[in-house]
Design an enzyme around this catalytic site. Sequence first.
Site: not given
Length: 321
Positions: A255-256, A285, A304
Amino acid sequence: MNATEKVAVLCTRHFTESQLARLRAVSPRLVIEQRSVSSSAELAGVLSPEFEVLFSSFAPETLDPVPQLRWFQGRSAGVNALVDTPLWQSDTILTTASGIHSAPIAEYVTGMMIALARDFLGYLDFQRRACWPMAPKRHFEQFPGRELRGATVLIIGYGSIGREVARQCQALGLRVLAVKRDPSTRADTGFIQPGTGDPEGIIPERILSPAELDEVLPLAEYIVLASASTPETRHVIGREQLRRLRPDAILINIARGDLIDEPELVRALQERRLAAAGLDVFEREPLPADHPLWQLDNVILSPHIAGFTPRYDDHMAALFA
């Protein structure tokens, strides 16, 4: 606007000719231009007043160059990057790519579950050393493996991705539990690719509210984070939640990064209070080279990319059309 008036559309992602043809086939009124950009600054240089529809990975820093903009189509499922932009405060319709990531990300999740349950990291370690496990542990003792069938998976966030994770987990024989912001609303009203997901919300044995999360965490052998990043979901897995998990639990986040308290996660993995983790997203990131997650032998990291495949833009064009 009359039925013959042209609608100017700007795509700032490079679509193929066949993908553009699919978009243009929607209506002869569409005038679609394509100008690839790689930043908000580059986007500013290609905007002009005639555009009413904008497809982009980036939000305009100001809407002055596009006073007629009526619709913004984003390229990601999340909206957190749009919240502090002029778009968010305007009357422009905002739509996301929610729905197109469900199958590839769910495949990533089930692949990660299998890889961590069967200790693929351990296999690769011995492969690199060109040897088998030696005494006192025999190979079947070194790699006992775990079966997914009959295990419990807890999916936190039951949108399009969470629902496809549930469908694939059900096919593998797992018991499915889900946490959803509003458990009373079970149907999926968003974009659904045919044959995917759980449109009616009938797969989970239970769908719970966020307030019930702590109650079910000890039941889960696999925890999948698939919810949006909001102030309410920040560190939804923190110190107390990690303490409630079984020591053999496996945590997967697609997700995050801010859904997890990373320092607490690192400690839990180092102390083996959590068996393993598969992480595609991080609080920062790219993940810094000195981050302790790189050094752990019970983690699989990816940059990601869980939702991306060579067919991504085919799916994106289908949704936009």
